[in-house]
Design a protein around this motif. Sequence first.
Motif, PDB file in Angstrom:
ATOM      1  N   THR A 214       0.826  -1.211   0.000  1.00  0.00           N
ATOM      2  CA  THR A 214       0.000   0.000   0.000  1.00  0.00           C
ATOM      3  C   THR A 214       0.857   1.256   0.000  1.00  0.00           C
ATOM      4  O   THR A 214       0.555   2.232  -0.711  1.00  0.00           O
ATOM      5  CB  THR A 214      -0.940  -0.002   1.218  1.00  0.00           C
ATOM      6  N   ALA A 215       1.922   1.257   0.775  1.00  0.00           N
ATOM      7  CA  ALA A 215       2.828   2.411   0.791  1.00  0.00           C
ATOM      8  C   ALA A 215       3.411   2.639  -0.598  1.00  0.00           C
ATOM      9  O   ALA A 215       3.512   3.783  -1.071  1.00  0.00           O
ATOM     10  CB  ALA A 215       3.935   2.187   1.816  1.00  0.00           C
ATOM     11  N   PHE A 216       3.781   1.561  -1.281  1.00  0.00           N
ATOM     12  CA  PHE A 216       4.308   1.669  -2.641  1.00  0.00           C
ATOM     13  C   PHE A 216       3.242   2.213  -3.588  1.00  0.00           C
ATOM     14  O   PHE A 216       3.509   3.085  -4.421  1.00  0.00           O
ATOM     15  CB  PHE A 216       4.792   0.299  -3.105  1.00  0.00           C
ATOM     16  N   LEU A 217       2.010   1.716  -3.472  1.00  0.00           N
ATOM     17  CA  LEU A 217       0.909   2.176  -4.318  1.00  0.00           C
ATOM     18  C   LEU A 217       0.685   3.669  -4.168  1.00  0.00           C
ATOM     19  O   LEU A 217       0.519   4.391  -5.161  1.00  0.00           O
ATOM     20  CB  LEU A 217      -0.371   1.406  -3.950  1.00  0.00           C
ATOM     21  N   LEU A 218       0.664   4.168  -2.947  1.00  0.00           N
ATOM     22  CA  LEU A 218       0.380   5.578  -2.724  1.00  0.00           C
ATOM     23  C   LEU A 218       1.472   6.468  -3.285  1.00  0.00           C
ATOM     24  O   LEU A 218       1.208   7.629  -3.628  1.00  0.00           O
ATOM     25  CB  LEU A 218       0.191   5.827  -1.223  1.00  0.00           C
ATOM     26  N   ARG A 219       2.678   5.935  -3.408  1.00  0.00           N
ATOM     27  CA  ARG A 219       3.752   6.710  -4.009  1.00  0.00           C
ATOM     28  C   ARG A 219       3.691   6.706  -5.532  1.00  0.00           C
ATOM     29  O   ARG A 219       4.106   7.657  -6.183  1.00  0.00           O
ATOM     30  CB  ARG A 219       5.122   6.173  -3.573  1.00  0.00           C
ATOM     31  N   ARG A 220       3.125   5.609  -6.112  1.00  0.00           N
ATOM     32  CA  ARG A 220       3.182   5.433  -7.563  1.00  0.00           C
ATOM     33  C   ARG A 220       1.889   5.777  -8.287  1.00  0.00           C
ATOM     34  O   ARG A 220       1.901   5.902  -9.517  1.00  0.00           O
ATOM     35  CB  ARG A 220       3.538   3.977  -7.884  1.00  0.00           C
ATOM     36  N   ARG A 221       0.781   5.921  -7.592  1.00  0.00           N
ATOM     37  CA  ARG A 221      -0.475   6.125  -8.297  1.00  0.00           C
ATOM     38  C   ARG A 221      -0.492   7.498  -8.979  1.00  0.00           C
ATOM     39  O   ARG A 221       0.112   8.461  -8.483  1.00  0.00           O
ATOM     40  CB  ARG A 221      -1.666   6.009  -7.349  1.00  0.00           C
TER      41      ARG A 221
END
Length: 399
Positions: A390-397
């Motif tokens: 989730t942390a990765f998603l929030l950085r990449r979205r």
Amino acid sequence: MPDSPSPRPPRGIAALLAALAALGPFSIDAYLPSFADIGHSLGASRLQVQQTLSAYLFAFAAMTLWHGALADRFGRRRVILAALLLFALASLGCLLATDIAQLWFWRALQGVTAGAGIVVSRAIVRDLFAGVEAQKLMSRITMIFALAPVLAPLIGGWLQVSLGWRAVFAFLVLSTVILWLACLRLLPETLAPENRQPLDPGYLLATYRKVLTSPAFLAACAALSLNFAGFFIYVLSAPMFVMQHLGLPETAFFWLFVPAMSGLVCGSALSGKMAGRHGTERILWLGYALMGIAATVNLLYSHFLPPALPWSVAPLFIYTTGMSLAMPSLTLMALDLFPAQRGLAASCQTFVQSLTNGISAALVAPALWSSTPLLSRGMAGLLLLGMLATAFLLRRRPG
């Protein structure tokens, strides 16, 4: 009813979509109390009976890649009606199975068809609504959907005690036929002909590659899958957890499923109320805070005290509350990355989660179900991986 798009969502659409999405989980949980009887009746070992679940989950995962593409090409309604008929046939095959190999085959066919409900229902939500309204509808569906895992093992346990394991599959045949009739009468077509996508191998391969190589999409799918797996390992281990660790009979599976599904309802209701009032990140991290508290309490209790009610199941209520609070946002964030191919994206999303579930059934749960401390470590580890995704998603979205 004609296969033309409905101008407005019909009344009761949330309940109908929830019933479609719940068909797969119901067919998993309903026969869990019957594992011992199936093994005795068919002369199969516990591991062989467990593989009926693995066969279902891996077939479910493989076919979810196609449900969405078929729904994007032929429309949502036709795919749902065809899948329900085939699922009823597969359930009849399970009812009539005379050896474990036959049961593996028919369970795999159930898995092939059961995924249409959850994949296509997600696409229908995005056909009908966007933004906050979509999140609210997804939350209502999740609340109704949560009844299935509660009712399934209760119904399955009562049928097992009263009539034996074949009655469970007879019930699945009857309930699927009723659902098919309800969809025939009430389910609208939500995808206009001009918006349908070609069922072309080159197009599909290119689109699957685009979707399944998107870092943001994969992160959202991984987060959903890992969060769910932290709870699902308890479902997969239910016969051991309920009957061996807690020492309860076949009719007492509600001690596992009622707290867990009550949390799912509470989290979904909270997600619906918070939609539009709070940012996505705040909702997601609140969900993870609740899951983190649950995993920590579960670890401490299971390592220092023996299994007992209600303490061994209380953390599941907190965990599934947080899980369902985060679930609608993660689901919609994934689908919104590919607005022109929502059906196919929903397929890919369900494929990743189903593949994770299959691996959990075949490898993870059997490695953990021998003790409650091992199960608690599994929950904590899977949750940690979900948080990182989730942390990765929030950085990449985008945006």
